[in-house]
Scaffold this motif. Structure first.
Motif, short mmCIF file in Angstrom:
data_model
loop_
_atom_site.label_atom_id
_atom_site.label_comp_id
_atom_site.label_asym_id
_atom_site.label_seq_id
_atom_site.Cartn_x
_atom_site.Cartn_y
_atom_site.Cartn_z
N PRO A 266 0.55 -1.30 -0.48
CA PRO A 266 -0.25 -0.17 0.09
C PRO A 266 0.82 1.43 -0.14
N CYS A 267 0.21 2.51 -0.74
CA CYS A 267 1.16 3.55 -0.55
C CYS A 267 1.52 3.60 1.04
N GLN A 268 2.40 4.59 1.07
CA GLN A 268 2.96 5.13 2.62
C GLN A 268 2.37 5.96 2.67
N ARG A 269 1.63 6.80 2.46
CA ARG A 269 0.83 7.97 2.69
C ARG A 269 -0.85 7.63 2.83
N CYS A 270 -1.21 7.19 1.65
CA CYS A 270 -3.21 7.60 1.86
C CYS A 270 -2.85 5.71 2.22
N GLY A 271 -2.34 5.04 2.31
CA GLY A 271 -2.64 3.44 2.37
C GLY A 271 -3.34 2.91 1.90
N LEU A 274 -4.80 1.24 -4.66
CA LEU A 274 -4.87 1.42 -6.17
C LEU A 274 -5.36 3.77 -5.59
N GLN A 275 -5.54 4.15 -6.48
CA GLN A 275 -5.38 5.23 -6.49
C GLN A 275 -5.70 5.59 -7.92
N GLU A 276 -6.78 6.03 -8.46
CA GLU A 276 -7.80 6.25 -9.85
C GLU A 276 -7.20 5.24 -10.82
N PHE A 291 4.53 5.19 -2.93
CA PHE A 291 3.90 6.03 -2.73
C PHE A 291 3.29 5.79 -4.11
N HIS A 292 1.73 6.46 -4.17
CA HIS A 292 1.01 6.50 -5.50
C HIS A 292 2.29 7.97 -6.09
N ASP A 293 2.36 8.18 -7.20
CA ASP A 293 3.58 9.76 -7.95
C ASP A 293 2.18 10.61 -6.84
N THR A 294 1.19 10.77 -7.12
CA THR A 294 0.47 12.23 -6.47
C THR A 294 0.63 11.65 -5.02
N CYS A 295 1.09 11.07 -4.25
CA CYS A 295 1.58 10.95 -2.66
C CYS A 295 2.67 11.76 -2.47
N ARG A 296 3.57 11.36 -3.57
CA ARG A 296 5.02 11.05 -3.05
C ARG A 296 5.64 12.72 -2.45
ZN LIG Z 1 -1.20 7.26 -1.97
#
Ligand SMILES: [Zn+2]
Length: 297
Positions: A266-271, A274-276, A291-296
């Motif tokens: 999972p993404c380390q920021r939003c957990g 998948l995002q979009e 990270f998601h590209d948008t979460c980094r």
């Molecule tokens: Zn994320």
């Protein structure tokens, strides 16, 4: 402009001279004022003429005095130096229509930028020389002949050496297969297969990674827009160590290997996974966290 006038001019005397001019002008004004006003009303005509003439003489004397003072100061002022700091182009500063043709200020600005550019170019040049990839003959000069050869130039590493480094890295990561081809002469191309997640083509120039393309193994949701390829290219720029190219290749492969859990981490920021519709496609260069590209940021 002020700097330019400084040369050869006594500023103290200059300001005194300006004061003297003002004094002279007011004493001259007094002369004409008294002439304009004419004779003052007195008891007798003789008295009127006498007062008028005395006043006129006094005024003329003060004009004379102020004029002498101005002449004295003008010798102290000195003349502006003929040798202008910008030579003849400095004369542009004397152009009375400054507003219409601001050549002089533009010229100064250009000189300033040129100096800055030269300074920065010097810094860049010394930095680049420190990290020089090739040892050019004239750079090393005659002393190079006497110096023992420490290691072969990194640009002309023997293919065998490159093969060894790559196969050593391949053994470090059993879950990652690295195949080496030489389709065009000596430069190697690596086909990296990372489990069932992705394939990467890495184009080498000797032991330097020249280019890389990353594609999804079966799904192409994350590679269609070239996200991972973009990140991989960024990674190449990040891992730069010209003196130790094998370390760079190893770091890059370590980073690439962190994608093996692309769909399980999972993404380390939003957990979220998948995002979009996209998994966390970014891997931190240092910690390898996802990270998601948008979460980094
Ligand atoms: Zn994320």
């Amino acid at each position: 402009m002020a700097d330019a006038m400084n040369v050869g001019v006594n500023l103290e005397a200059f300001s005194q001279a300006i004061n003297a001019i003002q004094a002279l002008r007011s004493s001259v004004t007094r002369v004409f004022d008294s002439l304009k006003d004419g004779m003052k009303n007195k008891e007798t005509l003789e008295g009127r003429e006498k007062v008028f003439i005395t006043e006129f003489q006094d005024n003329l004397q003060s004009v004379n005095r102020d004029l002498n003072e101005l002449e004295r100061l003008s010798t102290l002022v000195g003349r502006p130096s003929e040798s202008h700091p910008l030579h003849n182009s400095g004369l542009l500063s004397l152009d009375p229509v400054q507003d219409k043709t601001p050549l002089y200020s533009q010229l100064l600005q250009a000189y300033k930028w040129s100096n800055k550019l030269q300074y920065h170019a010097g810094l860049a040049s010394s930095l680049l020389n420190q990290q020089s990839l090739k040892r050019s003959a004239n750079q090393m000069g005659a002393s190079a002949k006497r110096r023992p050869k420490v290691q072969p130039s990194t640009l002309v590493l023997p293919p065998q050496y490159v093969d060894d480094v790559i196969s050593r890295i391949g053994r470090m990561f059993p879950d990652m297969s690295i195949e080496l081809f030489r389709p065009n002469g000596t430069s190697a191309v690596l086909l990296v297969t990372l489990g069932k997640v992705l394939k990467a083509i890495v184009v080498m120039r000797s032991l330097f990674i020249d280019r890389t393309i990353v594609r999804g193994f079966s799904e192409n949701v994350y590679s269609e827009d070239g996200k991972v390829t973009d990140h991989a290219t960024t990674a190449l720029l990040h891992y730069q160590l010209p003196q130790m190219p094998d370390v760079v290749v190893r770091s890059f492969m370590t980073w690439l290997r962190s994608y093996i859990k692309l769909f399980q981490t999972p993404c380390q920021r939003c957990g979220k996974f998948l995002q979009e519709g996209l998994p966390p496609t970014w891997r931190d260069f240092r910690t390898l966290e996802a990270f998601h590209d948008t979460c980094r940021q």
